[in-house]
Scaffold this active site. Structure first.
Site, PDB file in Angstrom:
ATOM      1  CB  THR A 129      -0.921   0.028   1.241  1.00 45.50           C
ATOM      2  OG1 THR A 129      -0.125  -0.159   2.426  1.00 45.50           O
ATOM      3  CG2 THR A 129      -1.966  -1.060   1.189  1.00 45.50           C
ATOM      4  N   GLY A 167      13.615   5.885   7.259  1.00 44.61           N
ATOM      5  CA  GLY A 167      13.171   5.739   5.881  1.00 44.61           C
ATOM      6  C   GLY A 167      12.512   4.379   5.749  1.00 44.61           C
ATOM      7  CB  CYS A 192       6.818   0.551   7.125  1.00 45.45           C
ATOM      8  SG  CYS A 192       6.546  -1.050   6.369  1.00 45.45           S
TER       9      CYS A 192
HETATM   10  C1  UDX Z   1       9.042  -0.745  10.693  1.00 47.48           C
HETATM   11  C2  UDX Z   1       8.500  -1.187  12.061  1.00 47.48           C
HETATM   12  O1  UDX Z   1       9.578  -1.292  12.994  1.00 47.48           O
HETATM   13  C3  UDX Z   1       7.782  -2.507  11.927  1.00 47.48           C
HETATM   14  O2  UDX Z   1       7.239  -2.906  13.178  1.00 47.48           O
HETATM   15  C4  UDX Z   1       6.687  -2.358  10.893  1.00 47.48           C
HETATM   16  O3  UDX Z   1       6.011  -3.573  10.697  1.00 47.48           O
HETATM   17  C5  UDX Z   1       7.257  -1.870   9.568  1.00 47.48           C
HETATM   18  O4  UDX Z   1       7.983  -0.661   9.760  1.00 47.48           O
HETATM   19  P1  UDX Z   1      11.169  -1.368   9.196  1.00 47.48           P
HETATM   20  O5  UDX Z   1      10.655  -0.382   8.204  1.00 47.48           O
HETATM   21  O6  UDX Z   1      11.654  -2.684   8.724  1.00 47.48           O
HETATM   22  O7  UDX Z   1      10.026  -1.685  10.292  1.00 47.48           O
HETATM   23  O8  UDX Z   1      12.377  -0.656   9.951  1.00 47.48           O
HETATM   24  P2  UDX Z   1      12.755  -0.176  11.426  1.00 47.48           P
HETATM   25  O9  UDX Z   1      13.723  -1.118  12.005  1.00 47.48           O
HETATM   26  O10 UDX Z   1      11.567   0.155  12.210  1.00 47.48           O
HETATM   27  O11 UDX Z   1      13.552   1.157  11.063  1.00 47.48           O
HETATM   28  C6  UDX Z   1      12.898   2.221  10.373  1.00 47.48           C
HETATM   29  C7  UDX Z   1      13.845   3.351  10.111  1.00 47.48           C
HETATM   30  O12 UDX Z   1      14.118   4.055  11.310  1.00 47.48           O
HETATM   31  C8  UDX Z   1      15.206   2.960   9.536  1.00 47.48           C
HETATM   32  O13 UDX Z   1      15.539   3.860   8.506  1.00 47.48           O
HETATM   33  C9  UDX Z   1      16.133   3.106  10.716  1.00 47.48           C
HETATM   34  O14 UDX Z   1      17.441   3.409  10.316  1.00 47.48           O
HETATM   35  C10 UDX Z   1      15.511   4.264  11.462  1.00 47.48           C
HETATM   36  N1  UDX Z   1      15.811   4.308  12.901  1.00 47.48           N
HETATM   37  C11 UDX Z   1      15.419   3.292  13.725  1.00 47.48           C
HETATM   38  C12 UDX Z   1      16.443   5.416  13.444  1.00 47.48           C
HETATM   39  O15 UDX Z   1      16.797   6.362  12.721  1.00 47.48           O
HETATM   40  N2  UDX Z   1      16.699   5.460  14.793  1.00 47.48           N
HETATM   41  C13 UDX Z   1      16.322   4.457  15.630  1.00 47.48           C
HETATM   42  O16 UDX Z   1      16.575   4.570  16.837  1.00 47.48           O
HETATM   43  C14 UDX Z   1      15.673   3.336  15.074  1.00 47.48           C
END
Ligand code: UDX
Length: 435
Positions: free
Chosen positions: A85, A259, A262
């Site tokens: 989506t 980024g 999601c």
């Molecule tokens: C996320 C949610 O965590 C997950 O539960 C949902 O189902 C889908 O979206 P994901 O997109 O795989 O998962 O990545 P995630 O590990 O959450 O990280 C998202 C972004 O945040 C990354 O770009 C990561 O680098 C950034 N991030 C994460 C930070 O900048 N700081 C942090 O402390 C944690």
């Protein structure tokens, strides 16, 4: 149980393989032949640790098959919808056309008593609407959001923190619940928390969880902006506030921001949906969360250009990382690729690398110079930028790295290096929100 999974992207392919691992007979359906060919051969069409092993064991056991023909879902009792989506181009709202198309294609092959289970992240209200269509053929609908993180998708699917079922009231709801309990029997047997609720709550659980996580990251990145104006250290601040169990240290890593496929699009779609509902004010802060997040990318670009001083044209910058986070080849809304692209547009000679994401990055931005290894990127670079915190970049040795580059300036856009160690080796170190 016989199960179909519609959509074999990051979510669906992992879900299909995991359901086969739980002992079910699973058919995965996707319209993309290239993807289905790879999956049939037991190989993953994207990088996800642990998925190749799960796929090959499922495929060789015969419990896991893949097809482009929707007619092959006949005979399955439970049909998971796991299509994307994405954000609509030029709008905040989510594009539901893949969900609609999946339901359209599924309907002619459903039997009375089947259960369609939505896993995609959708605007609240979608499930109630889709349920009416599914009921025209005597089937029922449940909404069962997925919380998997890329890089940990297999573990998050097989050992989730919780299961959430959105089901209708009454007997059909009870039957839906019983079918889902059967699908997840081995997970439930481990006392995994189960929340059974209505459609709207189930849909909102997913978007509000992602909104909360995005807010947590932008909160600490806002503190990084204040730290930059005051000489404070946001990393120490995060450690100190994180000791408070009510706050917690996880998702408080300041840096270039979030980024991926999601968090960014989910907070935007949530804003759009809330506005449609006349409740835009309730989540207006998410626009601020988005802005804080995007400002961090500006800050990284600024730090690089400032390090090169005035004449940036043709100067070599090593960009370490392209994926939106480590252990992933996903470049959707990747801060790393965005920063690299913007530096390239300024005339800087960007030489970028990533352990897994180069092919995907090249498809989106063929203009950048890509090299296979960090050493090649580092060779004669005047500035080094770590923008995705892969283990191999965190573990770089300041002395050895210093022998490759032509200038010892490092910008740590994920705050993962030890500033003292790099400075001791003669480097100019710049983090985000760190002195
Ligand atoms: C996320 C949610 O965590 C997950 O539960 C949902 O189902 C889908 O979206 P994901 O997109 O795989 O998962 O990545 P995630 O590990 O959450 O990280 C998202 C972004 O945040 C990354 O770009 C990561 O680098 C950034 N991030 C994460 C930070 O900048 N700081 C942090 O402390 C944690």
């Amino acid at each position: 149980m016989r199960i179909s999974v519609i959509g074999c992207g990051y979510l669906g392919a992992v879900h299909a393989a995991a359901m086969a691992e739980l002992g079910h007979d699973v058919v995965g359906v996707d319209v993309d032949e290239r993807k289905i060919d790879a999956l049939r051969a037991g190989s993953a069409p994207f990088f996800e640790p642990g998925l190749p092993e799960l796929l090959s064991s499922g495929v060789s056991s015969g419990r896991l098959t893949f097809t482009t023909d929707f007619a092959d879902v006949a005979g399955s009792t439970v049909h998971f919808v796991a299509v994307g989506t994405p954000q609509r181009p030029g709008e905040l709202a989510a594009d539901l056309s893949y969900v609609e198309a999946a339901i359209d294609s599924l309907l002619p092959h459903l039997s009375a008593g089947d259960l369609v289970v939505g896993k995609s992240t959708v605007p609240v209200g979608t499930a109630a609407r889709l349920a009416e269509r599914v009921r025209t053929v005597g089937a029922e609908l449940a909404w069962n959001p997925e919380f998997l993180r890329e890089g940990f998708a297999v573990k998050d699917t097989l050992e989730p923190d919780r299961l959430v079922y959105g089901i209708p009231a009454g007997d059909t709801g009870e039957r839906a619940r019983a079918l889902l309990d059967e699908v997840y029997a081995s997970i439930l047997a481990r006392d995994t928390p189960l929340v059974v609720t209505d459609y709207a709550t189930a849909e909102l659980v997913k978007v509000s969880a992602n909104a909360f996580l995005a807010t947590k990251i932008s909160f600490i990145n806002a503190m990084a902006e204040i730290a930059e104006a005051t000489g404070a250290d946001v990393t120490t601040l995060a450690d100190a506030i994180g000791f408070d169990a009510r706050i917690g240290r996880r998702f408080l890593n300041a840096g270039v921001g979030f980024g991926g496929g999601c968090l960014p699009k989910d907070i935007r779609a949530f804003t759009a949906r809330a506005e449609e509902l006349g409740k835009g004010e309730a989540v207006a802060f998410l626009k601020e969360v988005d802005k804080i997040n995007l400002r961090r990318r500006d800050r990284v670009v600024e730090l690089v250009t400032a390090s090169l001083s005035d004449d940036t044209a043709g100067r070599k910058v090593a960009v370490l990382g392209l994926a939106f986070k480590p252990e992933s080849d996903d470049i959707r809304d990747s801060p790393a690729l965005d920063v690299a692209t913007r530096l390239g547009k300024l005339g800087i000679r960007v030489v970028a690398t990533d352990p897994e994401a180069i092919d995907n990055a090249r498809r989106v931005n063929p203009a950048l110079e890509y090299v296979a290894t960090a050493d090649e990127a580092l060779q004669d670079a005047e500035v080094v930028l770590i923008v995705t915190e892969w283990r191999e970049y965190r573990d770089l040795d300041p002395e050895r790295t210093g022998t490759l580059v032509s200038g010892r300036t490092i910008i740590d856009a994920r705050n993962v290096l030890d500033p003292a160690a790099w400075r001791a080796a003669g480097w100019t170190y710049r983090g985000l929100g760190r002195p």
